[in-house]
Design a protein around this motif. Structure first.
Motif, PDB file in Angstrom:
ATOM      1  N   ALA A  29      35.766  40.180  28.444  1.00 45.09           N
ATOM      2  CA  ALA A  29      36.405  41.308  29.126  1.00 45.09           C
ATOM      3  C   ALA A  29      37.816  40.895  29.518  1.00 45.09           C
ATOM      4  O   ALA A  29      38.097  39.709  29.696  1.00 45.09           O
ATOM      5  N   ASN A  30      38.680  41.876  29.635  1.00 47.94           N
ATOM      6  CA  ASN A  30      40.024  41.621  30.146  1.00 47.94           C
ATOM      7  C   ASN A  30      40.002  41.712  31.661  1.00 47.94           C
ATOM      8  O   ASN A  30      39.424  42.634  32.226  1.00 47.94           O
ATOM      9  N   LEU A  31      40.639  40.730  32.300  1.00 56.28           N
ATOM     10  CA  LEU A  31      40.717  40.684  33.751  1.00 56.28           C
ATOM     11  C   LEU A  31      42.179  40.808  34.149  1.00 56.28           C
ATOM     12  O   LEU A  31      43.032  40.090  33.623  1.00 56.28           O
ATOM     13  N   TYR A  32      42.456  41.718  35.058  1.00 58.85           N
ATOM     14  CA  TYR A  32      43.805  41.919  35.573  1.00 58.85           C
ATOM     15  C   TYR A  32      43.804  41.557  37.050  1.00 58.85           C
ATOM     16  O   TYR A  32      42.999  42.090  37.815  1.00 58.85           O
ATOM     17  N   VAL A  33      44.676  40.644  37.445  1.00 54.17           N
ATOM     18  CA  VAL A  33      44.826  40.313  38.858  1.00 54.17           C
ATOM     19  C   VAL A  33      45.873  41.271  39.411  1.00 54.17           C
ATOM     20  O   VAL A  33      46.968  41.377  38.860  1.00 54.17           O
ATOM     21  N   THR A  34      45.516  41.990  40.477  1.00 54.58           N
ATOM     22  CA  THR A  34      46.441  42.943  41.070  1.00 54.58           C
ATOM     23  C   THR A  34      47.716  42.212  41.463  1.00 54.58           C
ATOM     24  O   THR A  34      47.677  41.121  42.014  1.00 54.58           O
ATOM     25  N   ASN A  35      48.849  42.815  41.152  1.00 55.15           N
ATOM     26  CA  ASN A  35      50.168  42.216  41.372  1.00 55.15           C
ATOM     27  C   ASN A  35      50.354  40.964  40.546  1.00 55.15           C
ATOM     28  O   ASN A  35      51.144  40.095  40.888  1.00 55.15           O
ATOM     29  N   GLY A  36      49.596  40.853  39.466  1.00 60.51           N
ATOM     30  CA  GLY A  36      49.704  39.686  38.594  1.00 60.51           C
ATOM     31  C   GLY A  36      50.402  40.049  37.300  1.00 60.51           C
ATOM     32  O   GLY A  36      50.932  41.141  37.131  1.00 60.51           O
ATOM     33  N   GLY A  37      50.399  39.118  36.379  1.00 62.36           N
ATOM     34  CA  GLY A  37      51.075  39.318  35.110  1.00 62.36           C
ATOM     35  C   GLY A  37      50.162  39.873  34.039  1.00 62.36           C
ATOM     36  O   GLY A  37      49.538  40.909  34.192  1.00 62.36           O
ATOM     37  N   GLN A  38      50.065  39.139  32.969  1.00 64.17           N
ATOM     38  CA  GLN A  38      49.307  39.546  31.791  1.00 64.17           C
ATOM     39  C   GLN A  38      47.800  39.493  32.056  1.00 64.17           C
ATOM     40  O   GLN A  38      47.343  38.721  32.891  1.00 64.17           O
ATOM     41  N   PRO A  39      47.033  40.310  31.306  1.00 57.20           N
ATOM     42  CA  PRO A  39      45.576  40.229  31.455  1.00 57.20           C
ATOM     43  C   PRO A  39      45.057  38.893  30.921  1.00 57.20           C
ATOM     44  O   PRO A  39      45.676  38.283  30.043  1.00 57.20           O
ATOM     45  N   ALA A  40      43.964  38.449  31.473  1.00 62.79           N
ATOM     46  CA  ALA A  40      43.316  37.215  31.023  1.00 62.79           C
ATOM     47  C   ALA A  40      41.984  37.581  30.395  1.00 62.79           C
ATOM     48  O   ALA A  40      41.255  38.431  30.904  1.00 62.79           O
ATOM     49  N   LEU A  41      41.660  36.942  29.287  1.00 63.66           N
ATOM     50  CA  LEU A  41      40.377  37.156  28.633  1.00 63.66           C
ATOM     51  C   LEU A  41      39.360  36.223  29.280  1.00 63.66           C
ATOM     52  O   LEU A  41      39.565  35.009  29.324  1.00 63.66           O
ATOM     53  N   VAL A  42      38.282  36.801  29.815  1.00 57.07           N
ATOM     54  CA  VAL A  42      37.241  36.006  30.463  1.00 57.07           C
ATOM     55  C   VAL A  42      35.904  36.283  29.797  1.00 57.07           C
ATOM     56  O   VAL A  42      35.709  37.309  29.153  1.00 57.07           O
ATOM     57  N   ARG A  43      34.981  35.357  29.959  1.00 57.47           N
ATOM     58  CA  ARG A  43      33.612  35.541  29.482  1.00 57.47           C
ATOM     59  C   ARG A  43      32.773  36.065  30.640  1.00 57.47           C
ATOM     60  O   ARG A  43      32.838  35.544  31.746  1.00 57.47           O
ATOM     61  N   VAL A  44      31.990  37.089  30.373  1.00 52.16           N
ATOM     62  CA  VAL A  44      31.084  37.655  31.367  1.00 52.16           C
ATOM     63  C   VAL A  44      29.746  36.960  31.174  1.00 52.16           C
ATOM     64  O   VAL A  44      29.113  37.106  30.139  1.00 52.16           O
ATOM     65  N   ARG A  45      29.318  36.190  32.156  1.00 52.85           N
ATOM     66  CA  ARG A  45      28.066  35.433  32.042  1.00 52.85           C
ATOM     67  C   ARG A  45      26.880  36.174  32.637  1.00 52.85           C
ATOM     68  O   ARG A  45      25.782  36.122  32.101  1.00 52.85           O
ATOM     69  N   ASN A  46      27.067  36.811  33.774  1.00 52.88           N
ATOM     70  CA  ASN A  46      26.022  37.611  34.415  1.00 52.88           C
ATOM     71  C   ASN A  46      26.653  38.902  34.889  1.00 52.88           C
ATOM     72  O   ASN A  46      27.789  38.896  35.352  1.00 52.88           O
ATOM     73  N   LEU A  47      25.898  39.968  34.791  1.00 55.22           N
ATOM     74  CA  LEU A  47      26.410  41.265  35.206  1.00 55.22           C
ATOM     75  C   LEU A  47      25.322  42.012  35.961  1.00 55.22           C
ATOM     76  O   LEU A  47      24.187  42.103  35.490  1.00 55.22           O
ATOM     77  N   SER A  48      25.665  42.494  37.147  1.00 59.74           N
ATOM     78  CA  SER A  48      24.749  43.317  37.929  1.00 59.74           C
ATOM     79  C   SER A  48      25.492  44.592  38.301  1.00 59.74           C
ATOM     80  O   SER A  48      26.701  44.683  38.095  1.00 59.74           O
ATOM     81  N   PRO A  49      24.801  45.574  38.838  1.00 58.04           N
ATOM     82  CA  PRO A  49      25.505  46.798  39.223  1.00 58.04           C
ATOM     83  C   PRO A  49      26.642  46.549  40.220  1.00 58.04           C
ATOM     84  O   PRO A  49      27.643  47.252  40.211  1.00 58.04           O
ATOM     85  N   GLY A  50      26.500  45.527  41.053  1.00 57.02           N
ATOM     86  CA  GLY A  50      27.489  45.285  42.099  1.00 57.02           C
ATOM     87  C   GLY A  50      28.523  44.223  41.815  1.00 57.02           C
ATOM     88  O   GLY A  50      29.462  44.044  42.591  1.00 57.02           O
TER      89      GLY A  50
END
Length: 129
Positions: A29-50
């Motif tokens: 997934a692409n991750l954007y840090v608010t007030n940051g620069g370019q998106p970072a590609l990260v691996r999603v290891r666990n995902l829950s509704p929250g």
């Protein structure tokens, strides 16, 4: 929700995320840090509704506002609730459906059904000669 001692809101959200049903998966997934620069590609290891457990070569601080672009859902805002070595936990600002994220996106063929089994959707005709 009962607060135990002097737990912060972030600690309570993290505890709820840990106790929720989680889907283990391997996707990016692409991750954007608010007030940051370019998106970072990260691996999603666990995902829950929250929330989710992410892994990748991105530096984030605990409490940082982020936005993660999840497949089939789009951008989801949240906050970093813990940071470890190369991994970090995110609490989403709104609930997501992990099953929707896991669902594969299928491209529909323009060919009529009786021609789809012939392999024509994979490659066009080639002229000989």
């Amino acid at each position: 929700m009962e607060s135990q001692g002097s737990r912060t809101l972030d600690e309570e959200v993290a505890a709820l995320s840990r106790s929720a049903d989680r889907d283990s998966l391997f996707m990016q997934a692409n991750l954007y840090v608010t007030n940051g620069g370019q998106p970072a590609l990260v691996r999603v290891r666990n995902l829950s509704p929250g929330g989710m457990l992410a892994e990748g070569p991105v530096r984030v601080a605990e409490g940082a506002a982020i936005e993660v672009e999840l497949r089939n859902i789009g951008p989801v805002p949240g906050r970093v609730v813990w940071v470890g070595e190369g991994k970090f936990g995110i609490a989403f600002d709104r609930q997501v459906n992990p099953q929707v994220v896991r669902r594969q996106v299928k491209a529909e063929s323009d060919l009529p059904p009786h021609l789809r089994r012939t392999g024509l959707e994979r490659a066009p005709f080639r002229r000989r000669g």
